[in-house]
Design an enzyme around this catalytic site. Structure first.
Site, PDB file in Angstrom:
ATOM      1  CD  GLU A  39      -3.338  -1.143   0.898  1.00  0.00           C
ATOM      2  OE1 GLU A  39      -3.863  -0.065   1.155  1.00  0.00           O
ATOM      3  OE2 GLU A  39      -3.976  -2.115   0.430  1.00  0.00           O
ATOM      4  CG  HIS A  56      -2.815   2.753   4.970  1.00  0.00           C
ATOM      5  ND1 HIS A  56      -3.678   3.543   4.251  1.00  0.00           N
ATOM      6  CD2 HIS A  56      -2.676   1.612   4.266  1.00  0.00           C
ATOM      7  CE1 HIS A  56      -4.052   2.901   3.153  1.00  0.00           C
ATOM      8  NE2 HIS A  56      -3.477   1.735   3.143  1.00  0.00           N
ATOM      9  CB  CYS A  89      -4.485   9.906   3.151  1.00  0.00           C
ATOM     10  SG  CYS A  89      -4.754   9.097   4.703  1.00  0.00           S
TER      11      CYS A  89
END
Ligand code: SUG
Length: 445
Positions: free
Chosen positions: A176, A250, A369
């Protein structure tokens, strides 16, 4: 020409199909807002405001374009057919709305998941290495890497860059991107320590019980090898499964680092003491750590406020670090109290700035993000052909572009509207010219 390097933050522009479809199991905010009405226009403008504010703070700010959505290519691959793209959208909406939602997601805006990047100072061949993240864990994100790779190659072109293919899309190599990768260094020009944080590994070990781990250790190892990182300056750490189960999908939801400072929650990692020793050893000095105790800010409060999904930046000509946080941090009493204490206290973080990113936050994506960090030398910045570094003119043009093409409101049922696809293509065609990207989208080829 000077080789002085800077960290350039490239923010993802929110796409015209920005919507809340509850696609990300384990992402608490995204699940909570499933089915809500979104505002793509507001979302894109909020993002642009953050970019402009960072530019005004003296940072070099870049921009990355969104992707074409709905992704009709995916829908064809999933067996939907028809004479026109509109037929395909209608068929998917009728038979499998959740697949249409995956094809329509604007999730590529969260460019912290676009790729992992190792700056030239860390790699054996002295080039800047990029590996697009396969995002293989969820359908709506797995469709990003192909075009992400194309966009990155169009922007970061030339001999000082090396672009790798995304890793094989299997659970063993689930990747990711930069959201699970932190670089610590004494200056952007010197070799740094690259910290890779994973949630699962082939050999087993502690695992979350409620929510999935998205980043595999094996993926981190491949990237470190392919980028030619020095093993003595590469550290692998496991996310605390308890944190994943609290909604930390995350690592950038629970820790952020920059230069010699790591800011993190007490429950972010498994074996924090060992990790700190390893980081100090790898960097050859004692790094600066700010650990937030669970007694001061609970995991739930950290997840709800996105305290750690912040950007830790070093403003030019300023001694301390600045923390860029979402306004939600003001609304959680313990977090606000903590931040006020932090700002007033004697530590490396001197300033806290709050930003309204509510549209993205409701999908589980905060300030960190939305940005991909690329350490670039001045020569690399000057050699960019693409028009992706923000200045007043580009900021104005992007605002106008959003005002012209974006809807004010979007509900999940609008995703089947063929005019949304056309609006998206028209907007991206114009944007790719504005940013001088060439033909990066399928519909342009
Ligand atoms: O992958 N949300 C994204 C948010 C990504 C945030 N990125 C970082 N932490 N770096 C995700 O969970 C929600 C889509 C929806 O439900 O419509 C979503 O995919």
């Amino acid at each position: 020409m000077s080789t002085r390097s800077q960290e350039v933050n490239f923010d993802g522009l929110v796409g015209p199909s920005h919507n809340y479809s509850g696609l990300a199991f384990g992402n608490v905010a995204a699940t909570k807002h499933s089915g809500a009405i979104s505002s793509p226009r507001q979302a894109a403008l909020q993002g642009l405001e953050k970019m402009w504010a960072l530019h005004e703070m003296g940072m070099v700010q870049g921009v990355l374009p969104p992707q074409e959505r709905p992704d009709v290519r995916l829908l064809r691959q999933l067996g939907f057919s028809g004479k026109s793209d509109g037929d395909i959208l209608r068929q998917a909406a009728k038979e499998a709305p959740h697949l249409l939602a995956s094809a329509a997601s604007a999730a590529s805006m969260w460019v912290a998941n676009a790729a992992t990047i190792s700056p030239a100072a860390d790699t054996a061949d002295g080039k800047t290495h990029f590996t697009p993240a396969n995002l293989s864990h969820m359908l709506h994100r797995s469709i990003e890497s192909r075009i992400t790779g194309r966009i990155l190659q169009a922007i970061f072109a030339g001999d000082s860059y090396r672009h790798h293919a995304a890793l094989p899309a299997t659970p063993r190599f689930s990747d990711e991107g930069a959201a699970n990768h932190t670089r610590l260094c004494s200056s952007y020009d010197s070799a740094g320590v690259e910290l890779f944080v994973y949630g699962s590994r082939e050999q087993g070990g502690p695992q979350p019980q409620k929510y999935p781990a998205r980043q595999a250790l094996e993926a981190c190892q491949v990237i470190a090898r392919a980028h030619g990182l020095n093993p003595a300056k590469t550290v692998f750490a496991q996310q605390n499964p308890q944190a994943i189960d609290a909604g930390v999908f995350h690592n950038d939801v629970i820790a952020v680092g920059n230069l010699q400072l790591l800011f993190y929650h007490e429950l972010a990692f498994l074996g924090t003491d060992l990790l700190r020793r390893e980081l100090d050893r790898a960097s050859g000095e004692t790094l600066d750590y700010i650990e937030v105790a669970a007694s001061e800010v609970s995991l739930d409060e950290a997840v709800n406020s996105y305290l750690f999904n912040s950007q830790l930046i070093a403003r030019p000509n300023s001694t301390g670090a600045t923390l860029i946080v979402p306004t939600e941090c003001r609304e959680t009493a313990s977090v606000y109290a903590y931040l006020q204490k932090l700002e007033a206290g004697d530590n490396a973080i001197k300033e806290v700035r709050y930003f309204d990113l509510r549209q993205s936050m409701n999908n589980g994506g905060g300030p960190a993000c939305l940005r991909l960090r690329v350490v670039m030398s001045e020569a690399q910045q000057q050699a960019l052909d693409a028009n992706v570094l923000l200045n007043e003119a580009l900021y104005g043009q992007l605002r106008q572009w959003v005002e012209k093409h974006y809807r004010d409101e979007l509900s999940p049922s609008d995703l089947a509207d063929p005019s949304l696809l056309n609006e998206c293509r028209t907007a991206l065609d114009e944007l790719s010219q504005l940013l001088r990207l060439g033909s990066v989208y399928d519909f342009q080829r």
